[in-house]
Design an enzyme around this catalytic site. Structure first.
Site, PDB file in Angstrom:
ATOM      1  N   TYR A  64       0.882  -0.976   0.043  1.00  0.00           N
ATOM      2  CA  TYR A  64      -0.008  -0.055  -0.110  1.00  0.00           C
ATOM      3  C   TYR A  64       0.650   1.308   0.012  1.00  0.00           C
ATOM      4  O   TYR A  64       0.273   2.444  -0.351  1.00  0.00           O
ATOM      5  CB  TYR A  64      -0.901   0.132   1.171  1.00  0.00           C
ATOM      6  CG  TYR A  64      -1.720  -1.214   1.492  1.00  0.00           C
ATOM      7  CD1 TYR A  64      -2.131  -2.149   0.264  1.00  0.00           C
ATOM      8  CD2 TYR A  64      -2.711  -1.302   2.531  1.00  0.00           C
ATOM      9  CE1 TYR A  64      -3.075  -3.199   0.614  1.00  0.00           C
ATOM     10  CE2 TYR A  64      -3.513  -2.335   2.733  1.00  0.00           C
ATOM     11  CZ  TYR A  64      -3.605  -3.233   1.825  1.00  0.00           C
ATOM     12  OH  TYR A  64      -4.341  -4.279   2.146  1.00  0.00           O
ATOM     13  N   LEU A 217     -17.391  -5.024   2.652  1.00  0.00           N
ATOM     14  CA  LEU A 217     -18.472  -4.249   1.890  1.00  0.00           C
ATOM     15  C   LEU A 217     -18.763  -4.715   0.407  1.00  0.00           C
ATOM     16  O   LEU A 217     -19.330  -4.027  -0.152  1.00  0.00           O
ATOM     17  CB  LEU A 217     -18.270  -2.735   1.961  1.00  0.00           C
ATOM     18  CG  LEU A 217     -18.924  -2.247   3.706  1.00  0.00           C
ATOM     19  CD1 LEU A 217     -18.580  -0.698   3.567  1.00  0.00           C
ATOM     20  CD2 LEU A 217     -19.995  -2.605   3.986  1.00  0.00           C
ATOM     21  N   LYS A 260     -12.996   0.495   5.016  1.00  0.00           N
ATOM     22  CA  LYS A 260     -12.311   1.948   4.921  1.00  0.00           C
ATOM     23  C   LYS A 260     -13.352   2.840   4.196  1.00  0.00           C
ATOM     24  O   LYS A 260     -14.202   2.489   3.397  1.00  0.00           O
ATOM     25  CB  LYS A 260     -11.190   1.382   3.687  1.00  0.00           C
ATOM     26  CG  LYS A 260     -10.500   2.666   3.633  1.00  0.00           C
ATOM     27  CD  LYS A 260      -9.831   2.544   2.076  1.00  0.00           C
ATOM     28  CE  LYS A 260      -9.820   3.765   1.488  1.00  0.00           C
ATOM     29  NZ  LYS A 260      -9.621   3.853  -0.163  1.00  0.00           N
ATOM     30  N   SER A 261     -13.183   3.947   4.540  1.00  0.00           N
ATOM     31  CA  SER A 261     -13.991   5.237   3.747  1.00  0.00           C
ATOM     32  C   SER A 261     -12.884   6.200   4.144  1.00  0.00           C
ATOM     33  O   SER A 261     -12.378   6.668   5.217  1.00  0.00           O
ATOM     34  CB  SER A 261     -14.993   5.223   4.660  1.00  0.00           C
ATOM     35  OG  SER A 261     -15.706   6.551   4.058  1.00  0.00           O
ATOM     36  N   ARG A 266     -18.976   8.565   7.168  1.00  0.00           N
ATOM     37  CA  ARG A 266     -19.173   7.192   6.559  1.00  0.00           C
ATOM     38  C   ARG A 266     -18.277   6.394   7.548  1.00  0.00           C
ATOM     39  O   ARG A 266     -18.788   5.342   8.052  1.00  0.00           O
ATOM     40  CB  ARG A 266     -18.510   7.032   5.285  1.00  0.00           C
ATOM     41  CG  ARG A 266     -18.934   5.692   4.695  1.00  0.00           C
ATOM     42  CD  ARG A 266     -20.172   5.286   4.478  1.00  0.00           C
ATOM     43  NE  ARG A 266     -21.260   6.493   3.705  1.00  0.00           N
ATOM     44  CZ  ARG A 266     -21.231   7.105   2.449  1.00  0.00           C
ATOM     45  NH1 ARG A 266     -20.536   6.157   1.527  1.00  0.00           N
ATOM     46  NH2 ARG A 266     -21.958   7.731   2.033  1.00  0.00           N
ATOM     47  N   ASN A 270     -19.931   3.429   9.702  1.00  0.00           N
ATOM     48  CA  ASN A 270     -19.513   1.896   9.590  1.00  0.00           C
ATOM     49  C   ASN A 270     -19.063   1.425  10.991  1.00  0.00           C
ATOM     50  O   ASN A 270     -19.016   0.245  11.315  1.00  0.00           O
ATOM     51  CB  ASN A 270     -18.101   1.678   8.699  1.00  0.00           C
ATOM     52  CG  ASN A 270     -18.386   2.028   7.330  1.00  0.00           C
ATOM     53  OD1 ASN A 270     -19.518   1.930   6.912  1.00  0.00           O
ATOM     54  ND2 ASN A 270     -17.258   2.458   6.598  1.00  0.00           N
TER      55      ASN A 270
END
Length: 309
Positions: A64, A217, A260-261, A266, A270
């Site tokens: 990442y 999700l 993740k957001s 959000r 979550n």
């Protein structure tokens, strides 16, 4: 002011924990995934918002490219290192370069995060054919290595797997490979109501491992979130979104739930999944949303990907 922020968010009200197999210590069940979080100030701001929302479990990877961004945000939060649970992963090309490269990659991760001299959990990102057993053996050695002469604890507190099939786990643990000495505590793979493989879940649990659901999700696709059965279940619970239903399903199944957001609202949404429960019937409906065709397509894709490594 870091001190003020630390006071405001020191104790996350709702942070369900799972017991880690073979150790008795705990892992926060809700994890914030860092895939595609940018390695810059914007990324740092996203992570600080996630901390503010209550996340203490962060899931990154060398691939990442944002371990240093994570470390920067954690240090500026003012929250002590031991309140966080940090996960990273060793990438495929490193495995192919051999054990010395694997060791260097782990030490580079610790240096990049630069918050404490250890990582809570280190995973093999993908089982690169012909290399993953040696990679695991190197992680075992690192999991036995003390941080320093004073013996303040191991540099890798736990080790685990990611994207392993039962067959690959069998290969890893076979006596022909000089069986492993430290059992993996987790296998992280794609799990959601739209990609549910109960056989794989049961297989890894029967071997004492937690299941961590990446893509909880299911990439939050419009098609999934508009699924009529999912929307009907959401309607049964006041002001609950289809996404929250999917995450609640993962919590009730006892998975580590990674999502993740970049949006603070959000992020909070979550996490706001502990005030309601799904009925057995609702869980059964959600369990049935994955078709055999979906599973075989996914497994075919995973197999092709592994063969190209």
């Amino acid at each position: 002011n870091n001190g003020t922020m630390a006071k405001a968010i020191m104790h996350s009200e709702e942070d369900p924990q799972l017991t880690i197999p073979f150790s008795g210590s705990c892992i926060p069940q809700l994890a914030f995934g860092l895939y595609k979080v940018p390695a810059d100030q914007h990324g740092e701001a996203i992570i600080l918002e996630a901390i503010k929302a209550g996340y203490r479990h962060f899931d990154t990877a060398t691939y990442y490219g944002n371990e240093h961004t994570l470390g920067k945000a954690l240090r500026s939060s003012g929250i002590p290192r031991e309140q966080f649970f940090l996960v990273s992963k060793v990438w495929n090309d490193v495995q192919k370069r051999g054990r010395v490269a694997v060791r260097k990659s782990v030490l580079d991760s610790i240096k990049a995060i630069d918050y404490g001299d250890y990582i809570d959990l280190y995973l093999i990102h993908w089982p690169v054919p012909g290399y993953f057993t040696e990679t695991y053996k190197e992680l075992e050695l690192l999991a036995m290595q003390e941080q320093d002469e004073e013996g303040r604890g191991k540099i890798l507190r736990h080790i685990g797997l990611s994207n392993f099939s039962p067959a690959e786990y069998e290969e890893l643990t076979s006596e022909d490979n000089g069986s492993i000495t430290i059992p993996p505590i987790v296998n992280q793979f794609e799990v959601s109501p739209f990609m549910y493989r109960p056989h794989d879940v049961s297989y890894f649990r029967a071997r004492g491992m937690l299941v961590s659901s990446s893509k909880s999700l299911h990439r939050a696709s419009v098609e999934c979130l508009n699924n009529p059965q999912l929307k009907d279940i959401a309607k049964n619970h006041n002001s609950v979104t289809p996404a929250q239903i999917m995450l609640r399903w993962g919590i009730q199944k006892g998975f580590v739930v990674v999502c993740k957001s970049a949006n603070p609202e959000r992020m909070a949404e979550n996490r706001a999944i502990l005030h309601f429960s799904l009925s057995e019937e609702e869980v059964r409906v959600l369990d049935g949303l994955t078709s055999d065709e979906d599973v075989s397509k996914r497994e075919q894709l995973e197999m092709e990907r592994k063969l190209q490594m």
